[in-house]
Design a protein around this motif. Structure first.
Motif, short mmCIF file in Angstrom:
data_model
loop_
_atom_site.label_atom_id
_atom_site.label_comp_id
_atom_site.label_asym_id
_atom_site.label_seq_id
_atom_site.Cartn_x
_atom_site.Cartn_y
_atom_site.Cartn_z
N SER A 155 0.81 -1.22 0.00
CA SER A 155 0.00 0.00 0.00
C SER A 155 0.84 1.27 0.00
CB SER A 155 -0.95 0.00 1.20
OG SER A 155 -0.24 -0.19 2.40
N CYS A 164 -3.07 5.07 1.05
CA CYS A 164 -3.66 3.88 0.44
C CYS A 164 -3.75 2.75 1.46
CB CYS A 164 -2.83 3.43 -0.77
SG CYS A 164 -3.40 1.90 -1.56
N VAL A 199 -9.29 -1.66 -2.40
CA VAL A 199 -8.25 -0.64 -2.42
C VAL A 199 -8.88 0.72 -2.10
CG1 VAL A 199 -6.42 0.45 -3.77
CG2 VAL A 199 -7.03 -1.95 -4.21
#
Length: 524
Positions: A397, A516, A503
């Protein structure tokens, strides 16, 4: 039989006996209706590798007196026509490929061309025509002697106009030569059918009327000839079934040329994909990347933004009517986009008058062209697309956030604004290479709202996970993940494997930082 006069059927015989051959002989029915008609001259301008030259060889085989093609056409669509035998091998045919004729020649190519043609005619008819004799008078004499009309084919006719644009005298002489073949007083007697092919439509030249009597069929308006240049959707589906290729993937790579409402495929690319059983950008080996760069990096207002819009899957309005059909005369953004449409680097929606990048193969050609051009910032961003896709799949991420930030910065600097739409477009661009494996859908309807971006893996994707990407602005990535779960966006991807990647992406406007979070959700 000769090379230029009354050629053999060898070229079409070879093509029709290839492992992959799509019957396009229905084109001959249309041409037969134009024989000896008032409008008996046809111009077909399509992008490279769309089957123009193969069609020309088919026309040779059907009309030329230099061969017997009854057995060759038997069983093909034209053989079902009432006029099949009426016109089969009944005409004197002249076929000149201007690309090969001008290769290595300049000022003398016209004389060289006439010399080779007359040598063929002399050998075939046992005559003694002198190369200095006027072409239209010579053909008319042959017509009156043999009582046989002519079908004249000029393949790649426009290469002279394109390659010798800096020699207007030579271009003028060439156009006068074409006038003799297709519009002179003598040609009204001997010409049964005129057929020329090229990349560009007929050039609009002031005070030149050599070719203004042609019916034109182009990448923008191909009328009833559309299905005969390129592969139709139905034909590609048939090939996919025969060669056990995933139809959805082939469509993503090669579909998209919307010509007069029909989805057409570049036949060269589909052929190679089937033969090699591999999806790849086969057209890039025959396309001039410099041409793309030349036009998309011109300093016309709005052009760069339009190119970026198309790269991320959008369409842009374009006025095609003012284009002079000359690559050396580009005066506006619309001219640049229209040139790319005719060259096959852009598709065109005739109803909405909008241009777009037709498929993933052409998109990769743009990417490769940009790597060697002026837009290094965009090229650098696109080069990282595979990296960000795999980082997402691997759950990295922090790395995804870092790469998204680079993409967003690049995109926003071009669009000149900083909002949620720019973020959405930047994310789409960041996953530029995803269509090689996924069907990418923006604003996927789910029944409880719209998922911002969904990546749905195709059957031949190598067991890649499905993904839902939710974007937030000045909030946090946790909020994005929570929305995916609460609104059950995952239900729309049920059946695409047990594991789905969630996501969540957030952009903080003040700090200009991206956050993220990637979670793996398993279907219960």
């Amino acid at each position: 039989m000769g090379t230029y006069f009354n050629p053999s059927n060898g070229g079409f015989r070879k093509a029709s006996r290839d492992e992959i051959y799509i019957d396009k002989t229905g084109l001959l029915n249309i041409l037969n209706r134009r024989l000896m008609a008032e409008k008996n001259c046809i111009s077909v301008s399509h992008a490279r590798r769309f089957g123009k030259s193969q069609a020309a060889r088919m026309i040779d085989a059907y009309y030329s007196r230099g061969c017997d093609s009854k057995e060759l056409f038997t069983g093909l669509k034209i053989s079902e026509s009432e006029d099949f035998l009426k016109h089969l091998n009944k005409y004197n045919v002249i076929h000149i490929d201007m690309a090969s004729m001008t290769d290595g020649h300049s000022d003398d190519f016209l004389e060289n061309m006439k010399r080779k043609l007359y040598e063929d005619i002399n050998e075939e008819l046992n005559t003694e025509i002198n190369p200095v004799q006027d072409i239209s008078e010579t053909i008319n004499k042959i017509y009156k002697k043999t009582k046989t009309a002519f079908v004249i084919i000029i393949d790649e006719w426009d290469c002279v106009v394109r390659n010798f644009s800096n020699t207007p005298t030579l271009v003028h002489e060439y156009l006068q030569f074409l006038h003799s073949l297709f519009k002179s007083e003598e040609s009204q007697e001997f010409l049964a059918l005129g057929y020329i092919t090229g990349i560009l439509p007929i050039k609009k030249i002031e005070d030149e009327s050599a070719l203004n009597n042609f019916l034109e069929y182009t990448m923008i308006d191909s009328g009833n000839l559309t299905e005969y240049f390129g592969f139709t959707e139905k034909e590609v589906e048939m090939l996919c079934e025969k060669y056990d290729m995933n139809t959805d993937s082939v469509k993503e790579w090669y579909n998209g040329y919307l010509i007069d409402g029909q989805h057409m495929y570049n036949p060269n690319s589909v052929y190679n994909a089937m033969m090699r059983k591999k999806l790849d950008s086969y057209w890039r080996n025959t396309s001039a990347f410099g041409t793309i760069n030349k036009f998309i990096t011109m300093n016309f207002e709005g052009l760069k933004k339009d190119v970026m819009t198309m790269l991320e899957g959008g369409k842009v309005s374009v006025i095609t009517d003012k284009f002079q059909n000359d690559l050396s005369v580009i005066n506006s953004r619309d001219d640049a986009l229209t040139a790319l449409i005719h060259l096959g680097y852009l598709g065109y929606d005739n109803k909405r008058r909008k241009a777009f990048i037709p498929n993933f193969e052409v998109a990769t050609a743009f990417h490769l062209a940009l790597e060697t051009g002026k837009w290094s910032d965009i090229a650098d961003t696109l080069t990282r697309c595979d990296e960000i896709l795999w980082a997402t799949i691997d759950g990295e991420s922090d790395k995804v956030a870092e790469l998204l930030e680079l993409s967003h910065d690049t995109y926003t600097s071009i669009l000149k604004y900083n909002d949620e739409n720019a973020l959405s477009c930047a994310i789409t661009m960041a996953y530029f290479t995803a269509p090689a494996y996924y069907t990418v859908i923006r604003e996927l309807p789910t029944g409880k709202g719209f998922a911002d971006i969904a990546l749905i893996p195709r059957a031949d994707s190598g067991n890649k996970p499905a993904m839902i990407i939710e974007l937030k602005w000045d909030k946090n990535a946790d909020t994005a993940i929570r929305q995916i779960k609460e609104k059950r966006y995952t239900g729309k991807l049920k059946g695409y494997g047990k594991e789905i990647l969630l996501v969540g992406v957030n952009y903080d406007k003040e700090s200009r930082k991206h956050e993220c979070i990637i979670e793996r959700w398993e279907e219960s």
